[in-house]
Design an enzyme around this catalytic site. Structure first.
Site, short mmCIF file in Angstrom:
data_model
loop_
_atom_site.label_atom_id
_atom_site.label_comp_id
_atom_site.label_asym_id
_atom_site.label_seq_id
_atom_site.Cartn_x
_atom_site.Cartn_y
_atom_site.Cartn_z
N HIS A 1 0.83 -1.12 0.18
CA HIS A 1 -0.12 -0.03 0.14
C HIS A 1 0.76 1.32 -0.04
CE1 HIS A 1 -4.18 -1.66 0.61
NE2 HIS A 1 -3.55 -2.50 0.56
N ASP B 1 7.77 5.49 -0.57
CA ASP B 1 8.64 6.45 0.05
C ASP B 1 8.07 6.79 1.68
OD1 ASP B 1 5.72 7.65 -0.27
OD2 ASP B 1 6.42 9.39 -1.28
N GLY C 1 4.61 6.05 -4.68
CA GLY C 1 6.02 5.34 -4.93
C GLY C 1 6.17 4.74 -3.37
N SER D 1 4.94 7.37 2.75
CA SER D 1 4.04 8.38 2.65
C SER D 1 2.78 7.83 3.69
CB SER D 1 3.58 8.90 1.40
OG SER D 1 3.09 7.83 0.76
#
EC number: 1.11.1.7
Length: 319
Positions: A64, A72, A70, A74
Site C-alpha cells: 500500500h 516513500d 511510490g 507516505s
C-alpha cells in the site's frame, strides 16, 4: 526459510529495473549504520512471535505504501486529520505502524537521522515474509522519505472488487506485469486475513467463481447483517505459512476475495497460476524466487533518492 541466491537477485535487479531504481544499493547503510538491517529484523521477529498475523500486516503495508506516491513511507504520515493517505478507503485495515515506529525508535538510538522510514517498511516486509517461512532476500536500500501524504492520491489503489482488466491496468501503470499481479496480489495472500466487509458483497448471490460448498462456509463466517469486522483467512489452509497453497485454493474455487478469484478466469493469469500449482519442490522454489523478484521490483516504484525527500525523525510526521 528459503534463501534466494543473491547473485540471481542482483542480476534481475540491474537488468530489469529503471534508472532511478538502480540508484538503490544493497548494503546502503553498511558504513553509516551497519546494524540497521539487524535492528529492523529483531523488532519484526519479536512482533511476529507475539502475533503471527503481523507478518501479513507488514507485507501489506509495503504494497500500500508503494502504490501511492511510490515507496516513500507516505502511508506512515499522520497529520491529525482525515485527509492523510493512510485514511483512504483503499487503505482500510492497513496496520503495522507500531512495528515500524518501534524499529525507527531503535534505529534513532544507534544511528540518528540515517535510516529512512521508507527503507524500514521495505526491510520489515522482507523480514516478515521470512518469519512466515518464506524466502529471505536482499533488499536494495537508499530510499528517502516522501513529504506528501494525501488521501486523494490513494483513490486508485487496487480494490478487491476490481475486474481483471482493471487490476491489470492498475498494475501496468506501476510498471508491473501480469505475473507480478499474480504474485503480489494472490501470491501475497498466502498469509494473512481479510475482514468480512470485503467478502460479504460476494455473497448476495451465488458467485459462480466460488465452490458451492465453500460458498456456504463463507456465508456462515460472514453472514449478511453480521459483524463486518470479523476476520477470516485469505489462505484457508495455511494462513500463517508462506507456501503455494493459495493457488490451489483459487483453482478449486476457494478464493476468499473476488480479486483473487477473478485471476483464474483470465487465460494468461490461469497459466501463471497453474505454473505454481505443482507440489514438487521445484514449483515451490520457483514461486519463492519469482515472488522475491516481484517484491524487489515493486519496492523500486517511484523511489526518492539523493536530495529528494528527507530522512524523517519520526515516521508518522515530516520534519
Amino acid at each position: 526459510m528459503i534463501t534466494i541466491a543473491l547473485f540471481l537477485v542482483l542480476l534481475y535487479f540491474h537488468d530489469q529495473l529503471g534508472y532511478s531504481a538502480a540508484q538503490l544499493q544493497f548494503g546502503f547503510y553498511s558504513e553509516t549504520c551497519p546494524s540497521a538491517e539487524s535492528i529492523v529484523r529483531d523488532v519484526v521477529q519479536q512482533a511476529v512471535t507475539n502475533d503471527p498475523g503481523k507478518a501479513a500486516v507488514l507485507l501489506r503495508l509495503q504494497f500500500h505504501d508503494c502504490f501511492v506516491e511510490g515507496c516513500d513511507g507516505s502511508i506512515l504520515i499522520k497529520h491529525g486529520g482525515n485527509d492523510d493517505e493512510r485514511f483512504a478507503a483503499g487503505n482500510a485495515g492497513v496496520a503495522g505502524f507500531d512495528v515500524i515506529d518501534e524499529a525507527k525508535s531503535e534505529l534513532e538510538r544507534f544511528c540518528p537521522g540515517v535510516v529512512s522510514c521508507a527503507d524500514i517498511v521495505a526491510l520489515a516486509a522482507r523480514d516478515a515474509i521470512a518469519e512466515a517461512k518464506g524466502p529471505f532476500y536482499e533488499v536494495p536500500t537508499g530510499r528517502r522519505d516522501g513529504l506528501i501524504a494525501n488521501v486523494d492520491h490513494a483513490k486508485n489503489l487496487p480494490d478487491v472488487q476490481d475486474s481483471i482488466n482493471t487490476l491489470k491496468s492498475k498494475f501496468r501503470e506501476k510498471g508491473l506485469s501480469d505475473q507480478d499481479l499474480v504474485l503480489l496480489s494472490a501470491g501475497a495472500h498466502t498469509i494473512g486475513t481479510t475482514a468480512c466487509f470485503f467478502v460479504i458483497p460476494r455473497l448476495d448471490a451465488q458467485d459462480p467463481t466460488i465452490n458451492p460448498e465453500f460458498f456456504q462456509i463463507l456465508r456462515s463466517k460472514c453472514p449478511q447483517g453480521g459483524d463486518v469486522n470479523v476476520r477470516i483467512p485469505l489462505d484457508w489452509d495455511s494462513q500463517f505459512v508462506f507456501d503455494n497453497q493459495i493457488f490451489q485454493n483459487i483453482k478449486n474455487g476457494r478464493g476468499v476475495i473476488l480479486s483473487d478469484s477473478v485471476l483464474y478466469q483470465d487465460n494468461n493469469m490461469k497459466k501463471i497460476i497453474d505454473s505454481y500449482l505443482e507440489t514438487n519442490q521445484s514449483s515451490k522454489a520457483n514461486f519463492a524466487a519469482d515472488f522475491t523478484k516481484a517484491m524487489i521490483k515493486m519496492g523500486a516504484i517511484g523511489v526518492k533518492i539523493g536530495a529528494e525527500g528527507e530522512i524523517r525523525r519520526l515516521c508518522s510526521a515530516t520534519n
